[in-house]
Design a protein around this motif. Structure first.
Motif, short mmCIF file in Angstrom:
data_model
loop_
_atom_site.label_atom_id
_atom_site.label_comp_id
_atom_site.label_asym_id
_atom_site.label_seq_id
_atom_site.Cartn_x
_atom_site.Cartn_y
_atom_site.Cartn_z
N LEU A 38 4.26 -0.67 7.66
CA LEU A 38 3.27 -1.32 6.79
C LEU A 38 1.85 -0.95 7.23
O LEU A 38 0.97 -0.70 6.39
N CYS A 39 1.62 -0.91 8.55
CA CYS A 39 0.31 -0.50 9.06
C CYS A 39 0.00 0.95 8.73
O CYS A 39 -1.10 1.28 8.27
N ASP A 40 0.96 1.82 8.96
CA ASP A 40 0.74 3.24 8.68
C ASP A 40 0.45 3.48 7.20
O ASP A 40 -0.45 4.26 6.85
N ASN A 41 1.21 2.80 6.32
CA ASN A 41 1.00 3.00 4.88
C ASN A 41 -0.32 2.40 4.41
O ASN A 41 -0.82 2.79 3.35
N SER A 42 -0.85 1.42 5.15
CA SER A 42 -2.11 0.79 4.77
C SER A 42 -3.32 1.48 5.41
O SER A 42 -4.46 1.10 5.13
N GLY A 43 -3.07 2.44 6.30
CA GLY A 43 -4.16 3.18 6.92
C GLY A 43 -4.75 2.51 8.14
O GLY A 43 -5.89 2.81 8.53
N PHE A 44 -4.00 1.60 8.80
CA PHE A 44 -4.50 0.90 9.99
C PHE A 44 -3.84 1.45 11.24
O PHE A 44 -2.82 2.15 11.17
N ASP A 45 -4.41 1.09 12.40
CA ASP A 45 -3.87 1.52 13.69
C ASP A 45 -2.65 0.65 14.02
O ASP A 45 -2.78 -0.52 14.35
N ALA A 46 -1.47 1.24 13.92
CA ALA A 46 -0.25 0.47 14.11
C ALA A 46 -0.13 -0.05 15.54
O ALA A 46 0.34 -1.19 15.75
N THR A 47 -0.53 0.73 16.53
CA THR A 47 -0.40 0.30 17.92
C THR A 47 -1.23 -0.94 18.19
O THR A 47 -0.77 -1.90 18.82
N ASP A 91 -1.92 -8.45 7.86
CA ASP A 91 -2.78 -8.63 6.69
C ASP A 91 -3.21 -7.25 6.22
O ASP A 91 -4.03 -6.59 6.85
N VAL A 92 -2.62 -6.78 5.11
CA VAL A 92 -2.87 -5.41 4.66
C VAL A 92 -4.27 -5.24 4.08
O VAL A 92 -4.71 -4.12 3.83
N ASN A 93 -4.98 -6.35 3.86
CA ASN A 93 -6.33 -6.25 3.30
C ASN A 93 -7.38 -5.99 4.38
O ASN A 93 -8.35 -5.27 4.17
N THR A 94 -7.20 -6.61 5.55
CA THR A 94 -8.20 -6.49 6.62
C THR A 94 -7.73 -5.68 7.81
O THR A 94 -8.54 -5.25 8.63
N GLY A 95 -6.44 -5.47 7.95
CA GLY A 95 -5.92 -4.76 9.11
C GLY A 95 -5.72 -5.65 10.31
O GLY A 95 -5.38 -5.16 11.39
N GLY A 96 -5.87 -6.97 10.15
CA GLY A 96 -5.65 -7.91 11.23
C GLY A 96 -4.31 -8.59 11.09
O GLY A 96 -3.41 -8.11 10.40
N ILE A 97 -4.16 -9.75 11.74
CA ILE A 97 -2.93 -10.52 11.62
C ILE A 97 -3.27 -11.83 10.92
O ILE A 97 -4.39 -12.32 10.97
N ILE A 98 -2.25 -12.40 10.24
CA ILE A 98 -2.47 -13.58 9.41
C ILE A 98 -1.19 -14.40 9.38
O ILE A 98 -0.09 -13.87 9.55
N ASP A 99 -1.35 -15.72 9.20
CA ASP A 99 -0.19 -16.60 9.00
C ASP A 99 0.33 -16.35 7.59
O ASP A 99 -0.23 -16.85 6.61
N ARG A 122 0.82 -1.20 0.00
CA ARG A 122 0.00 0.00 0.00
C ARG A 122 0.87 1.26 0.00
O ARG A 122 0.38 2.35 0.29
N GLY A 123 2.15 1.10 -0.29
CA GLY A 123 3.05 2.25 -0.31
C GLY A 123 2.75 3.18 -1.46
O GLY A 123 2.24 2.78 -2.52
N LEU A 124 3.04 4.45 -1.27
CA LEU A 124 2.80 5.47 -2.28
C LEU A 124 4.04 5.68 -3.14
O LEU A 124 5.15 5.29 -2.76
N GLY A 165 5.50 -9.87 5.34
CA GLY A 165 4.44 -9.13 6.03
C GLY A 165 4.80 -8.70 7.44
O GLY A 165 3.92 -8.48 8.28
N GLY A 166 6.10 -8.55 7.74
CA GLY A 166 6.52 -8.14 9.08
C GLY A 166 6.62 -9.28 10.07
O GLY A 166 7.00 -9.06 11.23
N ALA A 167 6.32 -10.52 9.64
CA ALA A 167 6.35 -11.66 10.57
C ALA A 167 7.77 -11.94 11.06
O ALA A 167 8.01 -12.11 12.26
#
Length: 589
Positions: free
Chosen positions: A479-488, A511-519, A72-74, A439-441
């Motif tokens: 990655l969270c900030d660039n995707s528009g999610f709450d990084a904290t 998970d950049v699509n939902t803002g959650g975490i994923i395997d 989701r980077g610009l 994905g930051g894992a």
């Protein structure tokens, strides 16, 4: 009495030494002479303030490319003084175009280029990591901690992190060809997801894997993959030629009369001119018999006709030359049903020889069938507004060509840079068949590992390694900030998951699509372990380099009338060929 005498003698010795270092003024006053080591005007900065200034400069550079990270980077639009516009989110390209002048911040440009040449991807990652390492160091430097203590701990933390990456890496060796190609495609898709062509990542990932698999698997030379750019059409109009494709070269009269399609043709490659050569500027021929002039003219024509006849006699139906094939040769070959092309680019000619098995000849004498190449199909094809010569079905094909389409020049240029990154990732995955979850894992797992290790360290090293571990979390945070999610919120979930010790917990990322975490391993978000190993090592070395600098000396540049330094090497004292006091330009020492 003896004690007083000895004391008096010592004082007298000190006084005499002090007087020796003083200089007497005309008024009788004794002063300490000034010692001048550097030229007047030299700017020197040193100490804690200089180190913090260098850190701030590096952090400012990092902030300029921070938003380009991830799927989701610009993008950044860079407009230089020559009017050239570049749109890119590739870290190495942006760093190169920024034209950074700060001496310490230039180290970030070097590590981005190093990452690009060594691995091909992760250029933004390595710059952001280096900036975050320096950001975490800054409070310690301000509190008076010696930089060498920080450097020692950071190098130890980098070694531990790299060892952990190697232990977490999963090998893809031992798979059959279809399964391995599928795994390589997933690595390429991970890289392309953050690029401008991310919307068609499956299409281009297939193209990149097929391109790499068509190369010599021992060498995997990226120069054997040609990339041609044709404006117009959609992205999906791009195609891969299993062989060689190059743009139609400059042609003379008679070219349109040549055939443009062959089945199983013989290919002759030359590094030879096939045209009449003009005389030298000062050429002079003296004749006593006017009839001999015609013999000289005929001799020139006989030489070129002899070359052309030998080319035809070789049995070749396609003749390529790196040098010019003139109008005479073009028409001669057209009359005999032979295709020719002159002024073929050297890299294209090399790839033709690799694909067809032809040998480049510097003479047309004694050309044997073994020196000719062949392919299944040769054709000239219209692609957009350009015409391309295509060699398909080559028997010893160790090369391929990607023809990229797009609506704008900047878009095609960025697509080419994106595919270059994906090709490099696939190459590295083939050579070093080990992958880690993306994905930051992997960054969160390394951070957890270093925090656990730091608890067993006595002294200040515990704080420094904890700072290193905290800096690694910048990748999922950004990655969270660039995707528009709450990084904290997301980072708290990731810390809890990685600390749980559950099987497979180390593979959980954003998970950049939902803002959650994923395997991310199960979601096929993979990257070669070499990318992360090289990024951590290069970022740590750049951080240690900046921390080890405690003084910057900038020498003044005295410029002459032409804007050049007076003391520049090779510049005469007064210039001029006969000037006094200098050798002048171009004269030997």
């Amino acid at each position: 009495t003896c004690f007083r005498k000895a004391t008096t003698d010592r004082r007298a010795g000190r006084t005499s030494r002090t007087m020796a270092g003083l200089m007497q003024m005309p008024n009788g006053q004794m002063i300490q002479p000034q010692i001048v080591l550097l030229r007047e005007g030299t700017d020197t900065s040193q100490g804690k303030g200089q180190l913090i200034s260098n850190i701030n400069a590096c952090m400012a550079v990092v902030d300029s490319i921070r938003t380009t990270l991830g799927p989701r980077g610009l993008d950044k639009l860079v407009h230089d003084d020559k009017g050239v516009t570049t749109i890119s989110n590739d870290g190495a390209t942006i760093m190169k175009l920024l034209d950074i002048v700060h001496p310490a911040a230039k180290s970030l440009v070097d590590i981005a280029r190093s990452q690009d040449s060594e691995v091909g991807d992760g250029t933004t990652t390595v710059v952001i990591l280096a900036g975050e390492f320096l950001r975490e160091c800054k409070p310690f430097v301000e509190d008076g901690v010696h930089p060498m203590n920080i450097i020692k701990s950071f190098r130890e933390a980098a070694r531990l992190a790299i060892d952990k990456v190697k232990s977490l890496a999963v090998s893809i060796e031992g798979k059959d060809a279809a399964e391995k190609a599928d795994l390589l495609k997933k690595c390429a898709m991970t890289t392309l997801s953050s690029k401008l062509v991310g919307g068609e990542k499956e299409f281009f990932a297939d193209m990149c894997v097929n391109a790499v698999m068509s190369l010599d698997q021992d060498l995997l030379d990226p120069r054997m993959i040609g990339v041609k750019k044709v404006m117009g059409g959609a992205m999906r109009d791009s195609f891969l030629v299993d062989g060689v494709a190059f743009k139609k070269t400059f042609s003379y009269a008679g070219f349109e009369q040549q055939p443009k399609y062959f089945d199983n043709p013989k290919v002759l490659c030359l590094n030879l001119e096939l045209e009449l050569k003009s005389e030298k500027d000062n050429a002079e021929v003296r004749l006593t018999d006017p009839g001999a002039y015609q013999e000289i003219v005929d001799a020139e024509w006989n030489i070129i006709y002899d070359k052309l006849e030998k080319c035809v006699a070789s049995g070749a139906q396609i003749i390529l030359s790196r040098l010019a094939i003139g109008d005479l040769g073009t028409q001669y070959f057209a009359d005999r049903g032979i295709f020719c092309a002159g002024r073929v680019a050297e890299d294209d000619l090399v790839r033709v020889t690799k694909a067809t098995g032809a040998k480049v000849q510097t003479t047309v004498n004694d050309v044997t069938p073994e020196q000719l190449g062949n392919c299944e199909v040769f054709e000239e094809k219209q692609v957009g507004n350009e015409r391309f010569n295509l060699f398909r079905g080559c028997p010893s094909s160790k090369t391929c060509t990607m023809v990229l389409r797009g609506g704008a020049e900047q878009f095609i240029e960025e697509a080419a840079r994106s595919l270059n990154d994906a090709i490099e990732i696939v190459r590295r995955a083939v050579k070093n068949a080990a992958i880690v979850p993306g994905g930051g894992a992997i960054d969160m797992e390394l951070s957890r590992h270093l925090r656990d290790h730091a608890r067993g360290i006595e002294g200040k090293g515990q704080l420094f390694i904890n700072a290193f571990a905290k800096a690694l979390e910048i990748i999922p945070r950004q990655l969270c900030d660039n995707s528009g999610f709450d990084a904290t919120d997301v980072l708290n979930k990731l810390r809890q998951k990685h600390a749980s010790g559950d099987p497979g917990a180390a593979n959980f990322g954003l998970d950049v699509n939902t803002g959650g975490i994923i395997d991310t391993y199960e979601a096929f978000i993979w990257e070669p372990s070499l990318v992360k190993i090289n990024a951590i090592g290069a970022a740590c070395e750049a951080t240690c380099l900046v921390l080890s600098i405690d003084e910057t000396v900038r020498n003044p540049r005295s410029e002459g009338a032409d804007g050049q330094p007076i003391h520049a090497p090779g510049r005469g004292g007064r210039g001029g060929r006969g000037g006094r006091g200098g050798r002048g330009r171009g004269m030997r020492r």
